[in-house]
Design a protein around this motif. Sequence first.
Motif, PDB file in Angstrom:
ATOM      1  N   HIS A  89      -6.263  -6.904 -15.293  1.00 28.43           N
ATOM      2  CA  HIS A  89      -6.479  -6.990 -16.731  1.00 28.43           C
ATOM      3  C   HIS A  89      -7.311  -5.816 -17.266  1.00 28.43           C
ATOM      4  CE1 HIS A  89      -5.836 -11.215 -15.378  1.00 28.43           C
ATOM      5  NE2 HIS A  89      -5.075 -11.259 -16.468  1.00 28.43           N
ATOM      6  N   TYR A  90      -7.568  -4.827 -16.405  1.00 29.54           N
ATOM      7  CA  TYR A  90      -8.475  -3.745 -16.776  1.00 29.54           C
ATOM      8  C   TYR A  90      -7.990  -2.975 -18.006  1.00 29.54           C
ATOM      9  CZ  TYR A  90     -11.241   0.528 -16.461  1.00 29.54           C
ATOM     10  OH  TYR A  90     -12.068   1.584 -16.753  1.00 29.54           O
ATOM     11  N   THR A  91      -6.739  -2.546 -17.994  1.00 30.08           N
ATOM     12  CA  THR A  91      -6.231  -1.732 -19.108  1.00 30.08           C
ATOM     13  C   THR A  91      -6.163  -2.530 -20.406  1.00 30.08           C
ATOM     14  OG1 THR A  91      -3.967  -2.264 -18.423  1.00 30.08           O
ATOM     15  CG2 THR A  91      -4.921  -0.186 -17.632  1.00 30.08           C
ATOM     16  N   VAL A  92      -6.000  -3.858 -20.279  1.00 30.12           N
ATOM     17  CA  VAL A  92      -5.951  -4.699 -21.482  1.00 30.12           C
ATOM     18  C   VAL A  92      -7.346  -4.894 -22.057  1.00 30.12           C
ATOM     19  CG1 VAL A  92      -5.342  -6.976 -22.409  1.00 30.12           C
ATOM     20  CG2 VAL A  92      -3.872  -5.892 -20.689  1.00 30.12           C
ATOM     21  N   ILE A  93      -8.313  -5.195 -21.170  1.00 26.57           N
ATOM     22  CA  ILE A  93      -9.686  -5.451 -21.625  1.00 26.57           C
ATOM     23  C   ILE A  93     -10.352  -4.160 -22.095  1.00 26.57           C
ATOM     24  CG2 ILE A  93     -11.979  -6.240 -20.930  1.00 26.57           C
ATOM     25  CD1 ILE A  93     -10.607  -8.097 -18.917  1.00 26.57           C
ATOM     26  N   MET A  94     -10.301  -3.135 -21.260  1.00 27.20           N
ATOM     27  CA  MET A  94     -10.988  -1.873 -21.579  1.00 27.20           C
ATOM     28  C   MET A  94     -10.034  -0.921 -22.315  1.00 27.20           C
ATOM     29  SD  MET A  94     -13.934  -2.628 -20.455  1.00 27.20           S
ATOM     30  CE  MET A  94     -14.770  -1.080 -20.737  1.00 27.20           C
ATOM     31  N   ASN A  95      -9.502  -1.389 -23.419  1.00 28.05           N
ATOM     32  CA  ASN A  95      -8.617  -0.542 -24.222  1.00 28.05           C
ATOM     33  C   ASN A  95      -9.463   0.434 -25.049  1.00 28.05           C
ATOM     34  OD1 ASN A  95      -9.090  -1.798 -27.077  1.00 28.05           O
ATOM     35  ND2 ASN A  95      -8.651  -3.565 -25.757  1.00 28.05           N
ATOM     36  N   LEU A 114     -25.823   2.662 -22.545  1.00 23.99           N
ATOM     37  CA  LEU A 114     -24.603   3.242 -21.983  1.00 23.99           C
ATOM     38  C   LEU A 114     -24.483   2.961 -20.487  1.00 23.99           C
ATOM     39  CD1 LEU A 114     -24.357   6.689 -23.830  1.00 23.99           C
ATOM     40  CD2 LEU A 114     -22.791   4.748 -24.037  1.00 23.99           C
ATOM     41  N   LEU A 115     -25.596   2.970 -19.780  1.00 23.45           N
ATOM     42  CA  LEU A 115     -25.569   2.626 -18.356  1.00 23.45           C
ATOM     43  C   LEU A 115     -25.128   1.181 -18.163  1.00 23.45           C
ATOM     44  CD1 LEU A 115     -28.802   4.414 -17.050  1.00 23.45           C
ATOM     45  CD2 LEU A 115     -26.426   5.042 -16.590  1.00 23.45           C
ATOM     46  N   THR A 116     -25.515   0.312 -19.098  1.00 26.72           N
ATOM     47  CA  THR A 116     -25.096  -1.090 -19.046  1.00 26.72           C
ATOM     48  C   THR A 116     -23.600  -1.214 -19.301  1.00 26.72           C
ATOM     49  OG1 THR A 116     -27.268  -1.695 -19.928  1.00 26.72           O
ATOM     50  CG2 THR A 116     -25.573  -3.395 -19.942  1.00 26.72           C
ATOM     51  N   VAL A 117     -23.118  -0.497 -20.305  1.00 22.63           N
ATOM     52  CA  VAL A 117     -21.681  -0.507 -20.621  1.00 22.63           C
ATOM     53  C   VAL A 117     -20.875   0.021 -19.433  1.00 22.63           C
ATOM     54  CG1 VAL A 117     -19.921   0.548 -22.087  1.00 22.63           C
ATOM     55  CG2 VAL A 117     -22.006  -0.347 -23.115  1.00 22.63           C
ATOM     56  N   MET A 118     -21.377   1.056 -18.776  1.00 19.50           N
ATOM     57  CA  MET A 118     -20.680   1.620 -17.615  1.00 19.50           C
ATOM     58  C   MET A 118     -20.653   0.630 -16.449  1.00 19.50           C
ATOM     59  SD  MET A 118     -22.194   5.506 -17.906  1.00 19.50           S
ATOM     60  CE  MET A 118     -21.210   6.292 -16.632  1.00 19.50           C
ATOM     61  N   ALA A 119     -21.713  -0.163 -16.294  1.00 22.46           N
ATOM     62  CA  ALA A 119     -21.733  -1.195 -15.262  1.00 22.46           C
ATOM     63  C   ALA A 119     -20.690  -2.272 -15.567  1.00 22.46           C
ATOM     64  CB  ALA A 119     -23.128  -1.812 -15.166  1.00 22.46           C
ATOM     65  N   TYR A 120     -20.563  -2.627 -16.839  1.00 16.59           N
ATOM     66  CA  TYR A 120     -19.551  -3.615 -17.242  1.00 16.59           C
ATOM     67  C   TYR A 120     -18.145  -3.075 -16.981  1.00 16.59           C
ATOM     68  CZ  TYR A 120     -16.669  -6.593 -20.211  1.00 16.59           C
ATOM     69  OH  TYR A 120     -15.680  -7.436 -20.678  1.00 16.59           O
ATOM     70  N   ASP A 121     -17.935  -1.786 -17.239  1.00 20.10           N
ATOM     71  CA  ASP A 121     -16.645  -1.151 -16.976  1.00 20.10           C
ATOM     72  C   ASP A 121     -16.282  -1.250 -15.500  1.00 20.10           C
ATOM     73  OD1 ASP A 121     -14.384   0.841 -17.584  1.00 20.10           O
ATOM     74  OD2 ASP A 121     -15.571   1.942 -16.096  1.00 20.10           O
ATOM     75  N   ARG A 122     -17.235  -0.986 -14.613  1.00 23.60           N
ATOM     76  CA  ARG A 122     -16.981  -1.092 -13.167  1.00 23.60           C
ATOM     77  C   ARG A 122     -16.743  -2.545 -12.755  1.00 23.60           C
ATOM     78  NH1 ARG A 122     -14.382   2.075 -11.511  1.00 23.60           N
ATOM     79  NH2 ARG A 122     -13.923   2.157 -13.723  1.00 23.60           N
ATOM     80  N   PHE A 123     -17.440  -3.474 -13.408  1.00 23.11           N
ATOM     81  CA  PHE A 123     -17.249  -4.899 -13.128  1.00 23.11           C
ATOM     82  C   PHE A 123     -15.811  -5.321 -13.439  1.00 23.11           C
ATOM     83  CE2 PHE A 123     -17.091  -8.906 -15.636  1.00 23.11           C
ATOM     84  CZ  PHE A 123     -17.108  -9.812 -14.583  1.00 23.11           C
ATOM     85  N   VAL A 124     -15.303  -4.922 -14.607  1.00 15.66           N
ATOM     86  CA  VAL A 124     -13.940  -5.276 -14.991  1.00 15.66           C
ATOM     87  C   VAL A 124     -12.933  -4.596 -14.066  1.00 15.66           C
ATOM     88  CG1 VAL A 124     -12.211  -5.170 -16.833  1.00 15.66           C
ATOM     89  CG2 VAL A 124     -14.595  -5.626 -17.403  1.00 15.66           C
ATOM     90  N   ALA A 125     -13.179  -3.320 -13.725  1.00 15.88           N
ATOM     91  CA  ALA A 125     -12.244  -2.566 -12.881  1.00 15.88           C
ATOM     92  C   ALA A 125     -12.107  -3.167 -11.489  1.00 15.88           C
ATOM     93  CB  ALA A 125     -12.699  -1.112 -12.781  1.00 15.88           C
ATOM     94  N   LEU A 168      -8.743  12.460 -16.500  1.00 18.86           N
ATOM     95  CA  LEU A 168     -10.033  11.805 -16.729  1.00 18.86           C
ATOM     96  C   LEU A 168     -10.110  11.108 -18.087  1.00 18.86           C
ATOM     97  CD1 LEU A 168     -12.494  14.500 -15.314  1.00 18.86           C
ATOM     98  CD2 LEU A 168     -11.306  12.656 -14.119  1.00 18.86           C
ATOM     99  N   HIS A 169      -8.967  10.956 -18.743  1.00 15.43           N
ATOM    100  CA  HIS A 169      -8.962  10.276 -20.040  1.00 15.43           C
ATOM    101  C   HIS A 169      -8.825   8.769 -19.829  1.00 15.43           C
ATOM    102  CE1 HIS A 169      -7.583  14.156 -22.330  1.00 15.43           C
ATOM    103  NE2 HIS A 169      -8.786  14.252 -21.787  1.00 15.43           N
ATOM    104  N   ASN A 170      -9.882   8.183 -19.313  1.00 12.56           N
ATOM    105  CA  ASN A 170      -9.937   6.731 -19.104  1.00 12.56           C
ATOM    106  C   ASN A 170     -11.344   6.242 -19.448  1.00 12.56           C
ATOM    107  OD1 ASN A 170     -11.649   6.923 -16.678  1.00 12.56           O
ATOM    108  ND2 ASN A 170      -9.830   7.739 -15.672  1.00 12.56           N
ATOM    109  N   PRO A 171     -11.548   4.929 -19.544  1.00  8.80           N
ATOM    110  CA  PRO A 171     -12.842   4.397 -20.010  1.00  8.80           C
ATOM    111  C   PRO A 171     -14.055   4.893 -19.235  1.00  8.80           C
ATOM    112  CG  PRO A 171     -11.201   2.670 -20.010  1.00  8.80           C
ATOM    113  CD  PRO A 171     -10.539   3.855 -19.370  1.00  8.80           C
ATOM    114  N   MET A 172     -13.955   4.960 -17.894  1.00 14.50           N
ATOM    115  CA  MET A 172     -15.119   5.347 -17.095  1.00 14.50           C
ATOM    116  C   MET A 172     -15.624   6.732 -17.491  1.00 14.50           C
ATOM    117  SD  MET A 172     -15.616   5.436 -12.941  1.00 14.50           S
ATOM    118  CE  MET A 172     -14.413   6.715 -12.596  1.00 14.50           C
ATOM    119  N   TYR A 173     -14.715   7.681 -17.669  1.00 15.32           N
ATOM    120  CA  TYR A 173     -15.121   9.046 -18.002  1.00 15.32           C
ATOM    121  C   TYR A 173     -15.382   9.219 -19.499  1.00 15.32           C
ATOM    122  CZ  TYR A 173     -13.820   9.848 -13.208  1.00 15.32           C
ATOM    123  OH  TYR A 173     -13.769   9.775 -11.829  1.00 15.32           O
TER     124      TYR A 173
END
Length: 312
Positions: free
Chosen positions: A131-137, A114-125, A55-60
């Motif tokens: 490019h997910y791992t590059v953008i959401m480093n 934070l809910l907005t940031v999480m929505a952006y994370d799902r958008f990129v994923a 679970l060590h990824n941006p979403m979590y």
Amino acid sequence: METDNQTKVSEFLLMGLSEELELQSFLFGLFLFMYLLTVLGNLLIILAISSDSHLHNPMYFFLSNLSFVDICFITTTVPKMLVNIQTQRKDISYIGCLTQVYFFMVFAGLDNLLLTVMAYDRFVAICHPLHYTVIMNPRFCGLLVLMAWVIIFWASLLHILLMMHLNFCIATEIPHFFCELAQMIKVACSDTFIINIIMYVMTALLVMCPLTGILFSYSQIVSSLMKMSSAGGKYKAFSTCGSHLSVVSLFYGTGLGVYLSSAVTHSSQRSSIASVMYTVVTPMLNPFIYSLRNKDVKGALGRLFSKAASCL
């Protein structure tokens, strides 16, 4: 009203949810249970994420931050309410009230951002998976959380600095179970025109802009899913958004319900009861939504409990 009665105020009276004595024990037990359940549930989410390498990824990472903020959010209001019920007192100091207003705005605003940031994370994923791992480093994810803290810190501080210029009458009663900005402005004895304008502008910016970002992210997600040919791929991609959508709906739905109830009814007690939904119920339900709807979190919690059981 004499100036002395306006400038020497040292405390306020929180009227609570009900003044009926027979309900006090019930309210104390109910809110103590919900508070402990909220803290325990969110702590388990944080522990599960921090202890499980899967679970060590941006979403979590964002979810663990949301759980921490939810613990702080409910701690801002409920413990003082429990103390007042237990001691059968209603007073809160002037400084204590301003502090409660400040931290309530900080953590409510952080929930929103934070809910907005999480929505952006799902958008990129979903929309840019290659490019997910590059953008959401990790550095960018940490910067997003830091920006949320900085923005809401200064926005909340601005309101408090303006409130410090307001005059309040001695023995001012606040028809709520905690010090809320809108209620504080209503009971002020001085002119509140400027702070009302600033409050509405800041609320529009800090609520409508994040909500617009969430809606835009999900419009792009739906558009990308429609282009997928595989039904299984669509379900798998959108299933990662299910928990987040549920939390977003709960957060904005209860917030809108409180706003509409205060606008429609003139009963302060009904408005206070409605506000329990987003101040207490929402932080309590968030960990259950994520743990029940997310296989990864359920698996991490299972492994966490297994480790705890083996250590006993």
